[in-house]
Motif scaffolding. Structure first.
Motif, PDB file in Angstrom:
ATOM      1  N   MET A 118       0.788  -1.217  -0.143  1.00 23.88           N
ATOM      2  CA  MET A 118       0.062  -0.010   0.065  1.00 23.88           C
ATOM      3  C   MET A 118       0.929   1.353  -0.141  1.00 23.88           C
ATOM      4  O   MET A 118       0.570   2.324  -0.792  1.00 23.88           O
ATOM      5  N   GLU A 119       1.918   1.206   0.654  1.00 25.22           N
ATOM      6  CA  GLU A 119       2.781   2.582   0.851  1.00 25.22           C
ATOM      7  C   GLU A 119       3.309   2.802  -0.504  1.00 25.22           C
ATOM      8  O   GLU A 119       3.401   3.886  -0.901  1.00 25.22           O
ATOM      9  N   TYR A 120       3.840   1.471  -1.111  1.00 27.75           N
ATOM     10  CA  TYR A 120       4.414   1.985  -2.378  1.00 27.75           C
ATOM     11  C   TYR A 120       3.404   2.423  -3.433  1.00 27.75           C
ATOM     12  O   TYR A 120       3.569   3.311  -4.446  1.00 27.75           O
ATOM     13  N   MET A 121       2.443   1.953  -3.290  1.00 29.26           N
ATOM     14  CA  MET A 121       1.120   2.273  -4.463  1.00 29.26           C
ATOM     15  C   MET A 121       0.837   3.536  -4.312  1.00 29.26           C
ATOM     16  O   MET A 121       0.699   4.297  -5.332  1.00 29.26           O
ATOM     17  N   VAL A 122       0.581   3.872  -2.854  1.00 32.95           N
ATOM     18  CA  VAL A 122       0.029   5.273  -2.571  1.00 32.95           C
ATOM     19  C   VAL A 122       0.996   6.304  -3.173  1.00 32.95           C
ATOM     20  O   VAL A 122       0.660   7.178  -3.821  1.00 32.95           O
ATOM     21  N   ASP A 123       2.401   6.206  -2.883  1.00 31.18           N
ATOM     22  CA  ASP A 123       3.332   7.138  -3.062  1.00 31.18           C
ATOM     23  C   ASP A 123       3.327   7.183  -4.833  1.00 31.18           C
ATOM     24  O   ASP A 123       3.386   8.200  -5.200  1.00 31.18           O
ATOM     25  N   ARG A 124       3.357   6.134  -5.660  1.00 32.08           N
ATOM     26  CA  ARG A 124       3.449   6.237  -6.867  1.00 32.08           C
ATOM     27  C   ARG A 124       2.481   6.823  -7.553  1.00 32.08           C
ATOM     28  O   ARG A 124       2.293   7.535  -8.377  1.00 32.08           O
ATOM     29  N   PHE A 125       0.999   6.628  -6.783  1.00 32.15           N
ATOM     30  CA  PHE A 125      -0.118   7.269  -7.414  1.00 32.15           C
ATOM     31  C   PHE A 125      -0.037   8.768  -7.234  1.00 32.15           C
ATOM     32  O   PHE A 125      -0.336   9.566  -8.274  1.00 32.15           O
ATOM     33  N   GLN A 126       0.385   9.011  -6.091  1.00 32.98           N
ATOM     34  CA  GLN A 126       0.581  10.645  -5.873  1.00 32.98           C
ATOM     35  C   GLN A 126       1.635  11.190  -6.637  1.00 32.98           C
ATOM     36  O   GLN A 126       1.678  12.297  -6.901  1.00 32.98           O
ATOM     37  N   MET A 145      -5.542  -2.092  -5.514  1.00 33.28           N
ATOM     38  CA  MET A 145      -6.214  -1.797  -4.286  1.00 33.28           C
ATOM     39  C   MET A 145      -7.593  -2.440  -3.972  1.00 33.28           C
ATOM     40  O   MET A 145      -7.863  -3.115  -3.246  1.00 33.28           O
ATOM     41  N   LYS A 146      -8.256  -2.512  -5.066  1.00 30.88           N
ATOM     42  CA  LYS A 146      -9.606  -3.259  -5.288  1.00 30.88           C
ATOM     43  C   LYS A 146      -9.354  -4.872  -4.817  1.00 30.88           C
ATOM     44  O   LYS A 146     -10.280  -5.343  -4.103  1.00 30.88           O
ATOM     45  N   THR A 160      -8.636   4.641   1.550  1.00 34.22           N
ATOM     46  CA  THR A 160      -7.283   5.244   1.057  1.00 34.22           C
ATOM     47  C   THR A 160      -7.155   5.445  -0.732  1.00 34.22           C
ATOM     48  O   THR A 160      -7.137   6.355  -1.240  1.00 34.22           O
ATOM     49  N   ALA A 161      -8.307   4.300  -1.458  1.00 32.75           N
ATOM     50  CA  ALA A 161      -8.342   4.472  -2.824  1.00 32.75           C
ATOM     51  C   ALA A 161      -9.443   5.528  -3.060  1.00 32.75           C
ATOM     52  O   ALA A 161      -9.008   6.167  -4.038  1.00 32.75           O
ATOM     53  N   LEU A 162     -10.409   5.503  -2.300  1.00 34.63           N
ATOM     54  CA  LEU A 162     -11.312   6.669  -2.564  1.00 34.63           C
ATOM     55  C   LEU A 162     -10.866   8.107  -2.540  1.00 34.63           C
ATOM     56  O   LEU A 162     -11.051   8.897  -3.228  1.00 34.63           O
ATOM     57  N   HIS A 163      -9.917   8.311  -1.458  1.00 31.83           N
ATOM     58  CA  HIS A 163      -9.203   9.526  -1.286  1.00 31.83           C
ATOM     59  C   HIS A 163      -8.464   9.913  -2.303  1.00 31.83           C
ATOM     60  O   HIS A 163      -8.160  10.907  -2.845  1.00 31.83           O
ATOM     61  N   LEU A 164      -7.626   8.802  -3.009  1.00 30.17           N
ATOM     62  CA  LEU A 164      -6.728   9.129  -3.988  1.00 30.17           C
ATOM     63  C   LEU A 164      -7.506   9.458  -5.109  1.00 30.17           C
ATOM     64  O   LEU A 164      -7.161  10.391  -6.117  1.00 30.17           O
ATOM     65  N   ILE A 165      -8.523   8.712  -5.456  1.00 34.60           N
ATOM     66  CA  ILE A 165      -9.473   9.151  -6.585  1.00 34.60           C
ATOM     67  C   ILE A 165      -9.952  10.678  -6.397  1.00 34.60           C
ATOM     68  O   ILE A 165      -9.851  11.225  -7.478  1.00 34.60           O
ATOM     69  N   ASP A 166     -10.384  11.154  -5.132  1.00 34.67           N
ATOM     70  CA  ASP A 166     -10.622  12.503  -4.840  1.00 34.67           C
ATOM     71  C   ASP A 166      -9.474  13.443  -5.261  1.00 34.67           C
ATOM     72  O   ASP A 166      -9.990  14.699  -5.685  1.00 34.67           O
ATOM     73  N   LYS A 176     -13.560   7.392 -14.432  1.00 32.28           N
ATOM     74  CA  LYS A 176     -13.256   6.023 -14.838  1.00 32.28           C
ATOM     75  C   LYS A 176     -12.725   5.290 -13.569  1.00 32.28           C
ATOM     76  O   LYS A 176     -12.735   4.173 -13.308  1.00 32.28           O
ATOM     77  N   TYR A 177     -11.604   6.182 -12.679  1.00 34.59           N
ATOM     78  CA  TYR A 177     -11.215   5.543 -11.476  1.00 34.59           C
ATOM     79  C   TYR A 177     -12.368   4.871 -10.444  1.00 34.59           C
ATOM     80  O   TYR A 177     -12.098   3.927  -9.784  1.00 34.59           O
ATOM     81  N   THR A 178     -13.222   5.906 -10.344  1.00 33.37           N
ATOM     82  CA  THR A 178     -14.437   5.691  -9.550  1.00 33.37           C
ATOM     83  C   THR A 178     -15.378   4.417  -9.882  1.00 33.37           C
ATOM     84  O   THR A 178     -15.622   3.788  -8.936  1.00 33.37           O
ATOM     85  N   ASN A 179     -15.246   4.113 -11.172  1.00 33.28           N
ATOM     86  CA  ASN A 179     -15.739   3.052 -11.812  1.00 33.28           C
ATOM     87  C   ASN A 179     -15.382   1.684 -11.161  1.00 33.28           C
ATOM     88  O   ASN A 179     -15.940   0.761 -11.139  1.00 33.28           O
ATOM     89  N   ILE A 180     -14.025   1.900 -10.923  1.00 35.11           N
ATOM     90  CA  ILE A 180     -13.224   0.539 -10.301  1.00 35.11           C
ATOM     91  C   ILE A 180     -14.020  -0.080  -9.081  1.00 35.11           C
ATOM     92  O   ILE A 180     -13.961  -0.962  -8.707  1.00 35.11           O
ATOM     93  N   TRP A 181     -14.511   1.176  -8.298  1.00 33.08           N
ATOM     94  CA  TRP A 181     -14.902   0.695  -6.917  1.00 33.08           C
ATOM     95  C   TRP A 181     -16.323   0.631  -6.664  1.00 33.08           C
ATOM     96  O   TRP A 181     -16.792   0.783  -5.727  1.00 33.08           O
ATOM     97  N   LYS A 182     -17.083   0.839  -8.034  1.00 28.57           N
ATOM     98  CA  LYS A 182     -18.637   0.576  -7.938  1.00 28.57           C
ATOM     99  C   LYS A 182     -18.975  -0.859  -7.669  1.00 28.57           C
ATOM    100  O   LYS A 182     -18.220  -1.929  -8.012  1.00 28.57           O
TER     101      LYS A 182
END
Length: 182
Positions: A118-126, A145-146, A160-166, A176-182
């Motif tokens: 999670m740490e590595y993915m969040v960092d890369r996303f941001q 993450m899903k 965390t995922a929803l926060h990143l999408i925001d 598009k990203y929000t649809n992953i989490w529907k």
């Protein structure tokens, strides 16, 4: 490790294209469950993460991600940065296949593995917006993450995922990203 498995690892490196693919599929299927021989191939797979053949780098990354569940010594905690490097491979298809399998490290059964993924993915996303194809990379990170959430049912992952999408400015990609989490 039995002789059949040794042969499959050999075939995944040599032989014709069809043999390599069949061996690849077989190894992924077998390593989808815990195995007691992970350390027999671990060091070679680590070495192959920097192999001159991008297909070998990709396969090695995917095998290691699958083998994380068979790692009672938690070697992955030390080796994860090497595995993560393949997600940034010069060959985008290699990078992408590696990234798409990285979530499997997070479901390996120990909280530190989930946390490092999670740490590595969040960092890369941001911080990865300067990377070529960063929107696809972000998509893969959110898919990872899903997958983690689906296996672990950990609400922190979802939040965390929803926060990143925001944080995404472009409405097209936010949708598009929000649809992953529907």
């Amino acid at each position: 490790m039995d002789n059949q498995m040794k042969l499959e690892f050999e075939k995944s490196k040599s032989g014709n294209k069809d043999e390599r693919y069949e061996a690849y599929q077989y190894i992924l299927k077998v390593t989808d469950q815990k195995v007691d021989w992970a350390y027999e191939v671990w060091d070679q797979l680590l070495e192959d993460l920097t192999h001159k053949d991008n297909h070998q780098r990709s396969r090695s990354a995917q095998y290691l991600a699958n083998l994380a569940k068979s790692d009672p010594e938690l070697r992955m905690m030390k080796d994860f940065p090497k595995l993560w490097e393949v997600t940034k491979d010069e060959k985008f298809v290699t990078a992408r296949h590696s990234l798409q399998s990285i979530w499997k490290v997070g479901i390996a059964g120990k909280p530190p593995q989930k946390e490092i993924v999670m740490e590595y993915m969040v960092d890369r996303f941001q911080n990865g917006t300067e990377e070529k194809n960063f929107t696809l990379i972000r998509n893969d990170i959110l898919e990872n993450m899903k997958n983690l959430y689906s296996h672990l049912n950990d609400e922190v992952i979802k939040q965390t995922a929803l926060h990143l999408i925001d944080t995404v400015q472009d409405n097209k990609y936010r949708k598009k990203y929000t649809n992953i989490w529907k």
